[in-house]
Scaffold this active site. Sequence first.
Site, PDB file in Angstrom:
ATOM      1  N   PHE A 139       0.867  -1.175   0.000  1.00  0.00           N
ATOM      2  CA  PHE A 139       0.000   0.000   0.000  1.00  0.00           C
ATOM      3  C   PHE A 139       0.908   1.230   0.000  1.00  0.00           C
ATOM      4  O   PHE A 139       1.906   1.273   0.730  1.00  0.00           O
ATOM      5  CB  PHE A 139      -0.879  -0.015   1.256  1.00  0.00           C
ATOM      6  CG  PHE A 139      -1.955   1.026   1.257  1.00  0.00           C
ATOM      7  CD1 PHE A 139      -3.093   0.855   0.493  1.00  0.00           C
ATOM      8  CD2 PHE A 139      -1.830   2.178   2.009  1.00  0.00           C
ATOM      9  CE1 PHE A 139      -4.096   1.814   0.489  1.00  0.00           C
ATOM     10  CE2 PHE A 139      -2.815   3.148   2.004  1.00  0.00           C
ATOM     11  CZ  PHE A 139      -3.961   2.964   1.245  1.00  0.00           C
ATOM     12  N   ASP A 208       2.337  -5.647   8.226  1.00  0.00           N
ATOM     13  CA  ASP A 208       1.158  -4.795   8.157  1.00  0.00           C
ATOM     14  C   ASP A 208      -0.053  -5.722   8.048  1.00  0.00           C
ATOM     15  O   ASP A 208      -0.193  -6.463   7.068  1.00  0.00           O
ATOM     16  CB  ASP A 208       1.256  -3.873   6.937  1.00  0.00           C
ATOM     17  CG  ASP A 208       0.095  -2.905   6.824  1.00  0.00           C
ATOM     18  OD1 ASP A 208      -1.020  -3.263   7.260  1.00  0.00           O
ATOM     19  OD2 ASP A 208       0.280  -1.804   6.264  1.00  0.00           O
ATOM     20  N   TYR A 233     -10.385   0.067  11.379  1.00  0.00           N
ATOM     21  CA  TYR A 233     -11.642   0.510  10.776  1.00  0.00           C
ATOM     22  C   TYR A 233     -12.125  -0.402   9.651  1.00  0.00           C
ATOM     23  O   TYR A 233     -13.163  -0.156   9.062  1.00  0.00           O
ATOM     24  CB  TYR A 233     -11.545   1.956  10.275  1.00  0.00           C
ATOM     25  CG  TYR A 233     -10.343   2.278   9.420  1.00  0.00           C
ATOM     26  CD1 TYR A 233     -10.299   1.921   8.081  1.00  0.00           C
ATOM     27  CD2 TYR A 233      -9.263   2.960   9.952  1.00  0.00           C
ATOM     28  CE1 TYR A 233      -9.200   2.229   7.295  1.00  0.00           C
ATOM     29  CE2 TYR A 233      -8.159   3.276   9.187  1.00  0.00           C
ATOM     30  CZ  TYR A 233      -8.133   2.906   7.854  1.00  0.00           C
ATOM     31  OH  TYR A 233      -7.037   3.204   7.077  1.00  0.00           O
ATOM     32  N   LYS A 234     -11.391  -1.480   9.371  1.00  0.00           N
ATOM     33  CA  LYS A 234     -11.838  -2.422   8.342  1.00  0.00           C
ATOM     34  C   LYS A 234     -12.609  -3.563   9.005  1.00  0.00           C
ATOM     35  O   LYS A 234     -13.747  -3.392   9.410  1.00  0.00           O
ATOM     36  CB  LYS A 234     -10.635  -2.917   7.537  1.00  0.00           C
ATOM     37  CG  LYS A 234      -9.955  -1.815   6.708  1.00  0.00           C
ATOM     38  CD  LYS A 234      -8.809  -2.381   5.890  1.00  0.00           C
ATOM     39  CE  LYS A 234      -8.218  -1.358   4.937  1.00  0.00           C
ATOM     40  NZ  LYS A 234      -7.517  -0.251   5.607  1.00  0.00           N
ATOM     41  N   ARG A 384     -12.940  -4.422  -6.610  1.00  0.00           N
ATOM     42  CA  ARG A 384     -12.539  -5.062  -5.359  1.00  0.00           C
ATOM     43  C   ARG A 384     -13.763  -5.250  -4.469  1.00  0.00           C
ATOM     44  O   ARG A 384     -14.501  -4.309  -4.195  1.00  0.00           O
ATOM     45  CB  ARG A 384     -11.499  -4.184  -4.659  1.00  0.00           C
ATOM     46  CG  ARG A 384     -10.607  -4.920  -3.689  1.00  0.00           C
ATOM     47  CD  ARG A 384      -9.530  -3.992  -3.161  1.00  0.00           C
ATOM     48  NE  ARG A 384     -10.086  -2.919  -2.349  1.00  0.00           N
ATOM     49  CZ  ARG A 384      -9.515  -2.436  -1.250  1.00  0.00           C
ATOM     50  NH1 ARG A 384      -8.368  -2.916  -0.833  1.00  0.00           N
ATOM     51  NH2 ARG A 384     -10.071  -1.457  -0.574  1.00  0.00           N
TER      52      ARG A 384
END
Length: 410
Positions: A139, A208, A233-234, A384
């Site tokens: 990312f 990560d 937050y996922k 996605r």
Amino acid sequence: MSEPTSLAGEAEQLDAADGLAAVRGRFVLDDVTYLDGNSLGALPAHVPARVADVVRRQWGELRIRSWEESGWWTAPERIGDRIAPLVGAAAGQVVVGDSTSVNVFKALVAAVRMAQEDGRGGARTGPVRDEILIDATTFPTDGYIAESAARMTGCALRPVAPAEVPGALGDRTAAVLLNHVDYRSGRLHDLPGLTAAVHAAGAYAVWDLCHSAGALPVGLDEHGVDLAVGCTYKYLNGGPGSPAYLYVRRDLQPRFDSPLPGWNSHAEPFGMRPAYAPASGAVRGRVGTPDILSLLALDAALDVWDEDAVSVAAVRAKSLALTDFFLRCVGAYVPDGRVESVTPAAHAERGSQVALRCEDAGEVMKRLIERGVVGDYRAPDVLRFGFTPLYVGFADVERAARVLARTLAG
């Protein structure tokens, strides 16, 4: 080709047999098929009332007393201990606070400092450790942070595909920063094997976990991971901008040298001393005053795991079943050649999302969202879809594939 009625009936049967189906009722959902929990998790229904209590009573009535009486001061470690079992860690090794980017910086610089200290006569001796390997598919923010960390520590930064890391390691490697799940493709990388390879080379592994924590087993303690970071937050459903977390393996905590030694990580934070003295334990990962409102919203969101006795193993089993079923439905409904899955078919290599390569993917996703199926788009050509087993059902999956087929036909 399967008929839609056949797959819709199968989805109904799968939902009826789903052991996690009852958890769905603990979230605020509507008629939209929400498959973007790998970007932002849905709202647990009880969170607003808990946040209202924090604002009105803890802040509004108790005010400064809440640092002690409401447990604000110790919340980063307490909530870290709640996240710990979800990533396979014992208590006392996870602290919550700051963003993922900030925690990547702390972890990577600390890893390099430990490696370079080893080279000055510590446990691991040899040439100067002046190289950082980074996941070439990472990312972007991890890459930006790693480049800055490399400059700060006098290291060269070398991007390497995760599968090629074992062959790229050398006696100058200080640290390796890897993503457990690739954010574009959903590929699950070999955390145990890559961590072992990094250790065999005398370097430190930083992982990560943003796209894996809360969706699949991680096993930080079991596999001897040195340092790890992740957002909340996922799949942990902590809310937009909820604070990230930092894992520091217990035996490394006395050596963890943070590049951001704020007053919250001082051994005597209220001593107001001019010289810094680090606290013991995971508290060393703290920096400044925690974001209490977001932190306690996350604390409330984590109740979903406790109150329903949800296991990560059950979540993983359903995740694989959902993604398998989605791929079956896409294969049945979507005309040949219109999309191509870039997510590995093998369960051992798949996270909790499916990425489909598609011409004009950005426009296709826009039309899907207009039709009530929410995923997201990653440039240049990837649709996605994220599957959060706590609230996504098999009927959602079947509907998403059917609407995708209709959208592409249109």
